[in-house]
Write a protein that holds these residues in place. Structure first.
Motif, PDB file in Angstrom:
ATOM      1  N   ALA A  54      -5.249  27.606  -8.332  1.00 42.82           N
ATOM      2  CA  ALA A  54      -4.409  28.285  -7.330  1.00 42.82           C
ATOM      3  C   ALA A  54      -3.178  27.446  -6.999  1.00 42.82           C
ATOM      4  O   ALA A  54      -2.072  27.985  -6.820  1.00 42.82           O
ATOM      5  N   GLN A  55      -3.346  26.123  -6.942  1.00 40.34           N
ATOM      6  CA  GLN A  55      -2.202  25.245  -6.695  1.00 40.34           C
ATOM      7  C   GLN A  55      -1.225  25.292  -7.866  1.00 40.34           C
ATOM      8  O   GLN A  55      -0.001  25.295  -7.677  1.00 40.34           O
ATOM      9  N   GLY A  56      -1.771  25.327  -9.083  1.00 42.62           N
ATOM     10  CA  GLY A  56      -0.912  25.431 -10.264  1.00 42.62           C
ATOM     11  C   GLY A  56      -0.105  26.721 -10.259  1.00 42.62           C
ATOM     12  O   GLY A  56       1.080  26.735 -10.620  1.00 42.62           O
ATOM     13  N   LEU A  57      -0.729  27.829  -9.837  1.00 41.39           N
ATOM     14  CA  LEU A  57      -0.017  29.105  -9.758  1.00 41.39           C
ATOM     15  C   LEU A  57       1.097  29.046  -8.721  1.00 41.39           C
ATOM     16  O   LEU A  57       2.179  29.610  -8.914  1.00 41.39           O
ATOM     17  N   LEU A  58       0.863  28.327  -7.632  1.00 38.83           N
ATOM     18  CA  LEU A  58       1.879  28.170  -6.601  1.00 38.83           C
ATOM     19  C   LEU A  58       3.101  27.426  -7.143  1.00 38.83           C
ATOM     20  O   LEU A  58       4.245  27.737  -6.780  1.00 38.83           O
ATOM     21  N   LEU A  59       2.865  26.457  -8.026  1.00 40.49           N
ATOM     22  CA  LEU A  59       3.979  25.763  -8.674  1.00 40.49           C
ATOM     23  C   LEU A  59       4.674  26.663  -9.686  1.00 40.49           C
ATOM     24  O   LEU A  59       5.898  26.663  -9.811  1.00 40.49           O
ATOM     25  N   SER A  60       3.897  27.445 -10.398  1.00 44.87           N
ATOM     26  CA  SER A  60       4.434  28.251 -11.499  1.00 44.87           C
ATOM     27  C   SER A  60       5.176  29.488 -11.047  1.00 44.87           C
ATOM     28  O   SER A  60       6.099  29.940 -11.729  1.00 44.87           O
ATOM     29  N   ILE A  61       4.776  30.065  -9.916  1.00 42.14           N
ATOM     30  CA  ILE A  61       5.336  31.367  -9.518  1.00 42.14           C
ATOM     31  C   ILE A  61       6.843  31.274  -9.271  1.00 42.14           C
ATOM     32  O   ILE A  61       7.578  32.243  -9.467  1.00 42.14           O
ATOM     33  N   PHE A  62       7.300  30.101  -8.841  1.00 44.01           N
ATOM     34  CA  PHE A  62       8.747  29.887  -8.702  1.00 44.01           C
ATOM     35  C   PHE A  62       9.462  30.177 -10.017  1.00 44.01           C
ATOM     36  O   PHE A  62      10.512  30.829 -10.055  1.00 44.01           O
ATOM     37  N   PHE A  63       8.882  29.707 -11.117  1.00 45.16           N
ATOM     38  CA  PHE A  63       9.526  29.839 -12.417  1.00 45.16           C
ATOM     39  C   PHE A  63       9.473  31.267 -12.943  1.00 45.16           C
ATOM     40  O   PHE A  63      10.263  31.626 -13.816  1.00 45.16           O
ATOM     41  N   ALA A  64       8.566  32.089 -12.423  1.00 42.44           N
ATOM     42  CA  ALA A  64       8.556  33.500 -12.800  1.00 42.44           C
ATOM     43  C   ALA A  64       9.855  34.161 -12.325  1.00 42.44           C
ATOM     44  O   ALA A  64      10.536  34.856 -13.089  1.00 42.44           O
ATOM     45  N   GLY A  65      10.200  33.927 -11.061  1.00 36.18           N
ATOM     46  CA  GLY A  65      11.463  34.457 -10.541  1.00 36.18           C
ATOM     47  C   GLY A  65      12.666  33.775 -11.172  1.00 36.18           C
ATOM     48  O   GLY A  65      13.672  34.418 -11.483  1.00 36.18           O
ATOM     49  N   TYR A  66      12.545  32.472 -11.391  1.00 36.85           N
ATOM     50  CA  TYR A  66      13.628  31.678 -11.974  1.00 36.85           C
ATOM     51  C   TYR A  66      13.942  32.151 -13.390  1.00 36.85           C
ATOM     52  O   TYR A  66      15.113  32.292 -13.767  1.00 36.85           O
ATOM     53  N   ALA A  67      12.903  32.426 -14.180  1.00 36.68           N
ATOM     54  CA  ALA A  67      13.106  32.897 -15.559  1.00 36.68           C
ATOM     55  C   ALA A  67      13.622  34.322 -15.581  1.00 36.68           C
ATOM     56  O   ALA A  67      14.503  34.678 -16.372  1.00 36.68           O
ATOM     57  N   LEU A  68      13.087  35.163 -14.700  1.00 38.10           N
ATOM     58  CA  LEU A  68      13.430  36.583 -14.693  1.00 38.10           C
ATOM     59  C   LEU A  68      14.916  36.825 -14.466  1.00 38.10           C
ATOM     60  O   LEU A  68      15.505  37.722 -15.060  1.00 38.10           O
ATOM     61  N   PHE A  69      15.538  36.009 -13.612  1.00 41.29           N
ATOM     62  CA  PHE A  69      16.936  36.273 -13.239  1.00 41.29           C
ATOM     63  C   PHE A  69      17.922  35.310 -13.877  1.00 41.29           C
ATOM     64  O   PHE A  69      19.107  35.335 -13.558  1.00 41.29           O
ATOM     65  N   GLN A  70      17.472  34.455 -14.797  1.00 35.92           N
ATOM     66  CA  GLN A  70      18.377  33.504 -15.453  1.00 35.92           C
ATOM     67  C   GLN A  70      19.511  34.220 -16.176  1.00 35.92           C
ATOM     68  O   GLN A  70      20.696  33.952 -15.929  1.00 35.92           O
ATOM     69  N   ILE A  71      19.167  35.084 -17.110  1.00 40.50           N
ATOM     70  CA  ILE A  71      20.190  35.755 -17.922  1.00 40.50           C
ATOM     71  C   ILE A  71      21.051  36.702 -17.083  1.00 40.50           C
ATOM     72  O   ILE A  71      22.286  36.664 -17.179  1.00 40.50           O
ATOM     73  N   PRO A  72      20.455  37.555 -16.222  1.00 40.74           N
ATOM     74  CA  PRO A  72      21.313  38.375 -15.342  1.00 40.74           C
ATOM     75  C   PRO A  72      22.239  37.522 -14.477  1.00 40.74           C
ATOM     76  O   PRO A  72      23.407  37.882 -14.272  1.00 40.74           O
ATOM     77  N   GLY A  73      21.728  36.389 -13.973  1.00 38.85           N
ATOM     78  CA  GLY A  73      22.568  35.504 -13.154  1.00 38.85           C
ATOM     79  C   GLY A  73      23.734  34.940 -13.950  1.00 38.85           C
ATOM     80  O   GLY A  73      24.866  34.860 -13.451  1.00 38.85           O
ATOM     81  N   ALA A 375       8.845  28.123 -19.638  1.00 37.63           N
ATOM     82  CA  ALA A 375       7.986  26.946 -19.800  1.00 37.63           C
ATOM     83  C   ALA A 375       7.578  26.388 -18.440  1.00 37.63           C
ATOM     84  O   ALA A 375       6.438  25.943 -18.250  1.00 37.63           O
ATOM     85  N   GLY A 376       8.515  26.433 -17.482  1.00 35.14           N
ATOM     86  CA  GLY A 376       8.216  25.970 -16.133  1.00 35.14           C
ATOM     87  C   GLY A 376       7.146  26.803 -15.459  1.00 35.14           C
ATOM     88  O   GLY A 376       6.387  26.305 -14.620  1.00 35.14           O
ATOM     89  N   PHE A 377       7.084  28.079 -15.809  1.00 37.92           N
ATOM     90  CA  PHE A 377       6.023  28.944 -15.273  1.00 37.92           C
ATOM     91  C   PHE A 377       4.686  28.646 -15.956  1.00 37.92           C
ATOM     92  O   PHE A 377       3.646  28.533 -15.310  1.00 37.92           O
ATOM     93  N   VAL A 378       4.727  28.509 -17.283  1.00 36.46           N
ATOM     94  CA  VAL A 378       3.497  28.333 -18.067  1.00 36.46           C
ATOM     95  C   VAL A 378       2.862  26.963 -17.816  1.00 36.46           C
ATOM     96  O   VAL A 378       1.647  26.850 -17.596  1.00 36.46           O
ATOM     97  N   SER A 379       3.681  25.904 -17.848  1.00 32.54           N
ATOM     98  CA  SER A 379       3.149  24.549 -17.887  1.00 32.54           C
ATOM     99  C   SER A 379       2.349  24.126 -16.653  1.00 32.54           C
ATOM    100  O   SER A 379       1.200  23.676 -16.782  1.00 32.54           O
ATOM    101  N   PRO A 380       2.892  24.245 -15.425  1.00 31.76           N
ATOM    102  CA  PRO A 380       2.109  23.792 -14.266  1.00 31.76           C
ATOM    103  C   PRO A 380       0.795  24.558 -14.091  1.00 31.76           C
ATOM    104  O   PRO A 380      -0.243  23.972 -13.761  1.00 31.76           O
ATOM    105  N   PHE A 381       0.852  25.890 -14.321  1.00 28.98           N
ATOM    106  CA  PHE A 381      -0.356  26.703 -14.179  1.00 28.98           C
ATOM    107  C   PHE A 381      -1.390  26.335 -15.238  1.00 28.98           C
ATOM    108  O   PHE A 381      -2.582  26.172 -14.951  1.00 28.98           O
TER     109      PHE A 381
END
Length: 437
Positions: A54-73, A375-381
């Motif tokens: 659960a702690q790993g998911l808390l670290l990773s979930i940031f990268f889900a949003g971070y990855a999702l909006f990288q290219i649109p940003g 990778a930031g989403f995958v790795s910590p989780f």
């Protein structure tokens, strides 16, 4: 004129240096805001009764949003200019940083970290766009290296500051405090920055001429100068760089996210000692990442030969780190690993800045960085899951080492100087000589 009366022109502070300084501050607070959670994690886990997964998911979930909006940003920065996008982004994520300190529910905390990641996703493309706009091509690797020192200083400062604040006031206060400076910086960028250097009131004629000469030189000698983002997506080098960054960031984010927990749980260090020793590898890396960017500017066409040895040497140092029983040797090897990896990182982004056209720098660099965010989403989780199931950090360290090896192997396939480009450039040089004669 004799030696005594000769006057040497003074080097003036250029507008691009001010732009780089503010971008550096943006990146600093982006890393502070995202990295304080790695120090706070054991206390958040205890407060909310969370296991390692659960702690790993808390670290990773940031990268889900971070990855999702990288290219649109990045595409937004190319279309509307980096000033609007970066200023709104930093105010956005700073507000959600402060709000983190008021959350008492794990599901709501996950949502907040995801939305926080959406805001930070706009910074990479926008900042690389700004560097490509204000810096001539011969200085972009060094400028990117200087900007990237926050990749090292951010976690270092976060480790020390967060440990001190948490020790005195608890983990919630550190998030509330960290969100305030970003709002101020975002407002400053909105009113002071200009998307076009020509519109900046303090830029000199000499600095503008330098940029215009560089544009002419690049458009005359760079095959990709007029390439659209759609056409860039068809070029192998973009996907080679994206894959390299994915595997490299598997290690980087695994190392960064779990290092404090490793030192506390595996090596038995106190909170304050963890803050200090977690900071050391990043302080070492600050020198390395600037050196990597500088070397990238000096050895154009051969940047991968800085990246590959750095990545492999970093993997070797990580191996000796988790094999060491002595805490002193653990600290030594973590610093060696950081130096090698950050040297490689500086050279890598010099390669990215030298390979992508300035016109679509935000979109192109955001595409590369998007893979790092995945990778930031995958790795910590994944590391959290490995730690929970195996009961130790050993398996996760092996994963990080293998990821660096794969990144180095992919880098071997990159040809920075395609043969057709070399022939064209030689012909152009010959034609120019004939024209001059």
């Amino acid at each position: 004129m004799n030696e005594q009366t000769r006057v040497f022109p003074k080097k003036k502070w250029k507008v691009r240096y001010s732009v780089l300084l503010v971008l550096w501050l943006c990146w600093l607070f982006s890393f502070l805001d995202r990295m304080v959670i790695t120090i706070a994690l054991p206390f958040i886990g205890e407060d909310l009764n969370l296991n390692a997964t659960a702690q790993g998911l808390l670290l990773s979930i940031f990268f889900a949003g971070y990855a999702l909006f990288q290219i649109p940003g990045g595409m937004l920065s190319d279309k509307f200019g980096f000033r609007r996008v970066v200023s709104v982004a930093i105010v956005w994520w700073s507000i959600f940083t402060s709000l983190t300190g008021f959350i008492f529910s794990y599901p709501l905390l996950l949502v907040l970290r995801f939305v926080f990641g959406l805001g930070e996703a706009c910074l990479p493309g926008g900042s690389y766009k700004a560097i490509a706009t204000y810096f001539p091509s011969k200085q972009r690797g060094t400028a990117t290296g200087i900007q990237s020192t926050v990749n090292t200083l951010g976690p270092a400062i976060a480790a020390i500051a967060a440990a001190a604040i948490i020790g005195l006031y608890g983990w919630r206060v550190v998030f509330i405090v960290m969100g305030i400076p970003g709002v101020i910086i975002g407002v400053y960028i909105w009113f002071k920055f200009k998307d076009n250097p020509k519109d900046h009131p303090k830029i000199t004629t000499a600095e503008l001429a330098e940029l215009e000469d560089d544009v002419e030189e690049q458009s005359g000698g760079q095959k990709n100068a007029g390439v659209s983002f759609k056409e860039l997506l068809k070029k192998p080098i973009l996907w080679q760089m994206a894959l390299i960054w994915f595997f490299f960031d598997i290690t980087f984010w695994g190392f960064t996210s779990w290092l404090p927990s490793y030192l506390i749980k595996e090596k038995g260090l106190s909170l304050m000692s963890t803050g200090i020793f977690s900071a050391l590898p990043y302080l070492v890396g600050t020198v390395a990442i600037v050196l990597g960017g500088y070397l990238a500017d000096k050895i154009k066409g051969n940047r991968k030969w800085v990246f590959i040895p750095g990545a492999l040497a970093g993997g070797i140092a990580l191996y000796f780190m988790f094999q060491s029983a002595s805490i002193t040797m653990v600290i030594v090897f973590q610093c060696l690993a950081a130096f090698c990896m950050f040297l490689a990182q500086g050279a890598f982004w010099g390669l990215v800045m030298g390979s992508l056209p300035a016109k679509i720098m935000a979109s192109g660099s955001a595409t590369v960085n998007c893979f790092g965010s995945i990778a930031g989403f995958v790795s910590p989780f994944l590391m959290g899951y490995m730690i929970q199931t195996s009961g130790s950090f050993d398996t996760s360290f092996i994963m990080m080492i293998l990821a660096l090896v794969v990144a180095a192997v992919i880098a071997l396939t990159i040809n920075e100087k395609p043969k057709d480009n070399q022939v064209e450039m030689k012909v152009e040089k010959r034609e120019r000589k004939v024209a001059v004669q």
